[in-house]
Design a protein around this motif. Structure first.
Motif, PDB file in Angstrom:
ATOM      1  N   GLN A 130      -5.857   1.296   1.044  1.00 10.30           N
ATOM      2  CA  GLN A 130      -5.884   1.393  -0.407  1.00 10.30           C
ATOM      3  C   GLN A 130      -7.218   1.982  -0.827  1.00 10.30           C
ATOM      4  O   GLN A 130      -8.201   1.926  -0.085  1.00 10.30           O
ATOM      5  CB  GLN A 130      -5.724   0.014  -1.035  1.00 10.30           C
ATOM      6  CG  GLN A 130      -4.394  -0.657  -0.794  1.00 10.30           C
ATOM      7  CD  GLN A 130      -4.312  -2.009  -1.489  1.00 10.30           C
ATOM      8  OE1 GLN A 130      -5.195  -2.367  -2.245  1.00 10.30           O
ATOM      9  NE2 GLN A 130      -3.260  -2.746  -1.218  1.00 10.30           N
ATOM     10  N   ASP A 148     -10.836   0.323  -0.130  1.00  6.38           N
ATOM     11  CA  ASP A 148     -10.862  -0.477   1.093  1.00  6.38           C
ATOM     12  C   ASP A 148     -12.119  -0.153   1.891  1.00  6.38           C
ATOM     13  O   ASP A 148     -12.599   1.000   1.899  1.00  6.38           O
ATOM     14  CB  ASP A 148      -9.638  -0.177   1.974  1.00  6.38           C
ATOM     15  CG  ASP A 148      -8.414  -0.990   1.556  1.00  6.38           C
ATOM     16  OD1 ASP A 148      -8.539  -1.828   0.645  1.00  6.38           O
ATOM     17  OD2 ASP A 148      -7.346  -0.775   2.159  1.00  6.38           O
ATOM     18  N   THR A 176       0.813  -1.211   0.000  1.00  2.11           N
ATOM     19  CA  THR A 176       0.000   0.000   0.000  1.00  2.11           C
ATOM     20  C   THR A 176       0.851   1.266   0.000  1.00  2.11           C
ATOM     21  O   THR A 176       0.325   2.366  -0.123  1.00  2.11           O
ATOM     22  CB  THR A 176      -0.923   0.007   1.245  1.00  2.11           C
ATOM     23  OG1 THR A 176      -1.473  -1.297   1.415  1.00  2.11           O
ATOM     24  CG2 THR A 176      -2.073   0.973   1.085  1.00  2.11           C
ATOM     25  N   ASP A 186      -7.733  -6.541  -4.187  1.00  2.61           N
ATOM     26  CA  ASP A 186      -6.681  -6.044  -5.068  1.00  2.61           C
ATOM     27  C   ASP A 186      -6.157  -7.190  -5.918  1.00  2.61           C
ATOM     28  O   ASP A 186      -6.836  -8.210  -6.073  1.00  2.61           O
ATOM     29  CB  ASP A 186      -5.556  -5.355  -4.268  1.00  2.61           C
ATOM     30  CG  ASP A 186      -4.910  -6.267  -3.238  1.00  2.61           C
ATOM     31  OD1 ASP A 186      -5.116  -7.505  -3.319  1.00  2.61           O
ATOM     32  OD2 ASP A 186      -4.199  -5.769  -2.345  1.00  2.61           O
ATOM     33  N   ARG A 201     -10.425  -5.902   1.825  1.00  2.00           N
ATOM     34  CA  ARG A 201      -9.549  -5.390   0.752  1.00  2.00           C
ATOM     35  C   ARG A 201      -9.648  -6.290  -0.475  1.00  2.00           C
ATOM     36  O   ARG A 201      -9.606  -7.506  -0.386  1.00  2.00           O
ATOM     37  CB  ARG A 201      -8.111  -5.321   1.245  1.00  2.00           C
ATOM     38  CG  ARG A 201      -7.085  -4.927   0.199  1.00  2.00           C
ATOM     39  CD  ARG A 201      -5.754  -4.583   0.851  1.00  2.00           C
ATOM     40  NE  ARG A 201      -5.860  -3.354   1.621  1.00  2.00           N
ATOM     41  CZ  ARG A 201      -4.896  -2.881   2.406  1.00  2.00           C
ATOM     42  NH1 ARG A 201      -3.773  -3.550   2.533  1.00  2.00           N
ATOM     43  NH2 ARG A 201      -5.065  -1.753   3.060  1.00  2.00           N
TER      44      ARG A 201
END
Length: 201
Positions: free
Chosen positions: A193, A196, A40, A166, A164
């Motif tokens: 991030q 989030d 991050t 990603d 999260r």
């Protein structure tokens, strides 16, 4: 006689339940906070962000550009460069590489985020002001909780999780308020991030 057998059976059952519970606790997922922090630490540019492109001793390449909804930016001489989802270092390197076709030496290029518009985080559950937040800089879990007005009296601060999604997939990262604030273990106060979600039960 039978009552004795029943008591023994109940005792064995209770011991089995306790063993199962303790086994669940032992197998609870461990979080590599340092790895999450590294992932991050570099902000990923998004649509709407304004970037300042600077090329040393080269005014033709130096330009302020906005990331378009399709994720691209347009740089003089170079043309379209994909910016969304990338770090400023990666964008600068591609601009320099593409621009090298027009110069005897590869230009020295730097890129900075001049205006942050795509960054957003969510705080849900037992906080005073749940919802979406669009801060002008990257924030941590504690800062997000402060933006949301803090916990309500019904909250369980030691059961907070960060949801999260990603490149590594979707995961739930625990945030134990007592460890971070009470014990001063700031590893858990991760930078958030974009997209989030902090969930407060």
């Amino acid at each position: 006689m039978w009552s004795r057998y029943i008591r023994i059976a109940l005792l064995l059952y209770a011991l089995g339940v306790l063993a199962a519970l303790s086994g669940c606790g032992a197998s609870a997922p461990r979080v590599d906070f340092e790895a999450e922090r590294r992932a991050t630490s570099a902000y990923a540019v998004g649509p709407g962000d304004v970037l300042e492109v600077r090329a040393w001793k080269n005014e033709a390449l130096s330009h302020r550009v906005t990331v378009r909804p399709d994720g691209f930016i347009t740089v003089p001489l170079v043309g379209d460069i994909m910016a969304s989802g990338r770090t400023v270092m990666g964008i600068a390197e591609e601009i320099a590489t593409q621009a090298a076709r027009f110069y005897h030496e590869k230009p020295v290029v730097s890129v900075e985020v001049a205006e942050l518009h795509s960054y957003r985080v969510y705080v849900m559950g037992e906080v005073s002001r749940p919802g979406e937040f669009t801060p002008t800089a990257q924030i941590t879990v504690l800062q997000a909780l402060a933006l949301a007005g803090g916990f309500t009296r019904f909250a369980d601060p030691d059961e907070v999780v960060i949801v999260r999604r990603d490149a590594l997939g979707e995961r739930r990262i625990p945030f134990v308020f007592e460890q971070v604030v009470g014990q001063g273990d700031l590893r858990g106060d991760l930078p958030l991030q974009t997209n989030d979600t902090v969930v407060v039960p």
